[in-house]
Design an enzyme around this catalytic site. Sequence first.
Site, PDB file in Angstrom:
ATOM      1  N   GLY A  49       0.797  -1.246  -0.230  1.00 14.88           N
ATOM      2  CA  GLY A  49      -0.205   0.252  -0.366  1.00 14.88           C
ATOM      3  C   GLY A  49       0.415   1.004  -0.260  1.00 14.88           C
ATOM      4  O   GLY A  49       1.182   1.873  -0.937  1.00 14.88           O
ATOM      5  N   ARG A  67      -0.935  11.241  11.582  1.00 17.45           N
ATOM      6  CA  ARG A  67       0.291  10.798  11.611  1.00 17.45           C
ATOM      7  C   ARG A  67       1.248  10.479  12.414  1.00 17.45           C
ATOM      8  O   ARG A  67       1.856   9.440  13.357  1.00 17.45           O
ATOM      9  CB  ARG A  67       1.007   9.794   9.678  1.00 17.45           C
ATOM     10  CG  ARG A  67       0.068   9.566   9.428  1.00 17.45           C
ATOM     11  CD  ARG A  67       0.998   8.622   7.890  1.00 17.45           C
ATOM     12  NE  ARG A  67       1.678   7.646   7.942  1.00 17.45           N
ATOM     13  CZ  ARG A  67       3.208   7.963   8.989  1.00 17.45           C
ATOM     14  NH1 ARG A  67       3.550   8.762   7.902  1.00 17.45           N
ATOM     15  NH2 ARG A  67       3.869   7.018   8.971  1.00 17.45           N
ATOM     16  N   CYS A 105      -8.230  22.195  17.984  1.00 16.58           N
ATOM     17  CA  CYS A 105      -7.829  22.731  19.044  1.00 16.58           C
ATOM     18  C   CYS A 105      -7.603  21.418  20.138  1.00 16.58           C
ATOM     19  O   CYS A 105      -8.123  20.458  20.618  1.00 16.58           O
ATOM     20  CB  CYS A 105      -8.954  22.911  19.197  1.00 16.58           C
ATOM     21  SG  CYS A 105     -10.227  24.483  18.352  1.00 16.58           S
ATOM     22  N   GLU A 106      -6.255  21.491  20.328  1.00 13.88           N
ATOM     23  CA  GLU A 106      -5.455  19.953  20.725  1.00 13.88           C
ATOM     24  C   GLU A 106      -4.013  20.621  20.804  1.00 13.88           C
ATOM     25  O   GLU A 106      -3.455  20.760  19.147  1.00 13.88           O
ATOM     26  CB  GLU A 106      -5.809  18.678  19.929  1.00 13.88           C
ATOM     27  CG  GLU A 106      -5.615  17.318  19.763  1.00 13.88           C
ATOM     28  CD  GLU A 106      -6.754  16.558  20.876  1.00 13.88           C
ATOM     29  OE1 GLU A 106      -5.855  16.583  21.248  1.00 13.88           O
ATOM     30  OE2 GLU A 106      -8.015  16.887  20.384  1.00 13.88           O
ATOM     31  N   TYR A 110      -1.987   6.817   4.108  1.00 18.93           N
ATOM     32  CA  TYR A 110      -2.262   6.866   5.235  1.00 18.93           C
ATOM     33  C   TYR A 110      -2.457   8.584   5.451  1.00 18.93           C
ATOM     34  O   TYR A 110      -2.357   9.082   6.875  1.00 18.93           O
ATOM     35  CB  TYR A 110      -1.519   6.191   6.414  1.00 18.93           C
ATOM     36  CG  TYR A 110      -1.653   4.891   6.203  1.00 18.93           C
ATOM     37  CD1 TYR A 110      -2.697   3.748   5.948  1.00 18.93           C
ATOM     38  CD2 TYR A 110      -0.390   4.259   5.793  1.00 18.93           C
ATOM     39  CE1 TYR A 110      -2.615   2.362   5.498  1.00 18.93           C
ATOM     40  CE2 TYR A 110      -0.157   3.042   4.973  1.00 18.93           C
ATOM     41  CZ  TYR A 110      -0.856   2.157   5.486  1.00 18.93           C
ATOM     42  OH  TYR A 110      -1.006   0.670   4.518  1.00 18.93           O
TER      43      TYR A 110
HETATM   44  C1  PLP Z   1      -1.889  -2.375   5.798  1.00 22.40           C
HETATM   45  C2  PLP Z   1      -1.753  -3.411   5.306  1.00 22.40           C
HETATM   46  C3  PLP Z   1      -1.533  -3.369   4.324  1.00 22.40           C
HETATM   47  C4  PLP Z   1      -0.353  -2.734   3.645  1.00 22.40           C
HETATM   48  O1  PLP Z   1       0.360  -2.235   4.221  1.00 22.40           O
HETATM   49  P1  PLP Z   1       1.630  -1.390   3.595  1.00 22.40           P
HETATM   50  O2  PLP Z   1       2.672  -1.083   4.851  1.00 22.40           O
HETATM   51  O3  PLP Z   1       0.849  -0.128   3.759  1.00 22.40           O
HETATM   52  O4  PLP Z   1       2.006  -1.978   2.170  1.00 22.40           O
HETATM   53  C5  PLP Z   1      -1.177  -4.643   3.796  1.00 22.40           C
HETATM   54  N1  PLP Z   1      -1.941  -6.628   4.116  1.00 22.40           N
HETATM   55  C6  PLP Z   1      -2.326  -6.454   5.219  1.00 22.40           C
HETATM   56  C7  PLP Z   1      -3.331  -7.578   5.010  1.00 22.40           C
HETATM   57  C8  PLP Z   1      -2.470  -4.940   6.368  1.00 22.40           C
HETATM   58  O5  PLP Z   1      -3.042  -5.679   7.031  1.00 22.40           O
END
Ligand code: PLP
Length: 440
Positions: A300, A338, A369-370, A399
């Site tokens: 991801g 993050r 406000c934090e 993210y």
């Molecule tokens: C979060 C997640 C991913 C992706 O992770 P990345 O660090 O964004 O590459 C893939 N598979 C599962 C099951 C996840 O929970």
Amino acid sequence: MTLPLHPETALCSNLDRKDGHLRFAGQDTLKLAQTYGTPLYLMDEDRIRHNCRLYRDAFAECLPQGSMVLYASKAAAFRQMCRIVGEEGLGLDVVSPGEIYTAQTAGFPMEKVYYHGNNKTDEDIAFAMDAGVGCFVVDGVEELLALEAEAARRDLRQKVLLRITPGIDPHTYAAVSTGQVDSKFGVSIETGQAEPFVGLALAQPHLDVAGFHCHVGSQVFWEDVFERSVIVMMAFIRTIHDRWGYLPEELDLGGGYGVRYVESDPEIHIPRKIANLAETLYAISKRLDLPVPKILMEPGRSIVADAGMTLYTVGSVKEITGYKRYVSVDGGMTDNPRYALYGSQYTCFNAGRMEEPADVAFDLVGRCCESGDVIQPEVPFPAATKRGDVIAVCTTGAYNFSMASAYNRLLRPPVVMLRGGDAYVAVERETLQDMARLDR
Ligand SMILES: *Cc1c(COP(=O)(O)O)cnc(C)c1O
């Protein structure tokens, strides 16, 4: 704490400067801020496609035919992202009806969708089957039985993978680790629960067990987490074969290669990593006398993180004499939680003052406000930084959009895609009417 002269180019090749301005994907960030307003998410479409191809080409070269890269859509899920990764030939990893709906309405081929998650309700399961989701990644016994019941009701055989916890600690932040024995995800090998789980799954007449899934963690730099997973999972496959006479077709290793947020983060060479992984896979399959399964991976972050940038406008610069300086911007933990969540690091620039030395430390904070609403502490900016300046936070493609909240009823920024020198809106800026739409 003066930064090197051109730190931006060291971070990622889609960053450079011209006439004192920061450029992203070859475009002037100040102009983009002016055209689209701030806060603003930018996404470099060419970079997303480049990252997809790194995986896809390495997979085609090194791994068995039918191996597939799934984009983990939770990193950034909106329709145009689904279209782009679909065009690049990737499959999709989803975790909710919302992500399924997004994929479906983007025209994504649903047979290439893998549905994860540790709590799929009966309604979720029915919704996903209606949508034609290709594969369910089953997290435990109760879900297994619920899936069997729904598939039986529909008189179909549903393809599933079984999520196994390999008992590996990826040495990353606790909130993004999932492979250790006490994880909330999957069924553990170490406790002896995984073997009967597989036996039970194989006995279900309406489930077609295609193989196993494991996922160790996120933002992993630790040398060989995937190779460790392969070793553990292939040994597990050997045990399962001996006990149940079953051989999986697919082995899904999850996601997790880390990306560089700051210059000191190591750079991961993805094709080389995949080549090494393939070598381990073939060697261990031979040693254990097992056929080589098709490999799936679910990146991801490493698909989208460095394709993203957030632009803000400075509202105030405050010096607390003898203590510290703050730069407040028109976004914050609502569009980028993050740092507040994990203490994540970022590289930040004053986008219009790239030729001025960045030698004064400011805490870059949001407008919520934090007190915890910090985007990044101790950022070096030029001394002249002031109201109206544009601040760029790099590597926000993963993210950020997907974790954005509605706190303080701040409006979510739009996503503007940059492609071959052009720009277009992929997600519109939220309006006050959108924000209050569900209020009675
Ligand atoms: C979060 C997640 C991913 C992706 O992770 P990345 O660090 O964004 O590459 C893939 N598979 C599962 C099951 C996840 O929970």
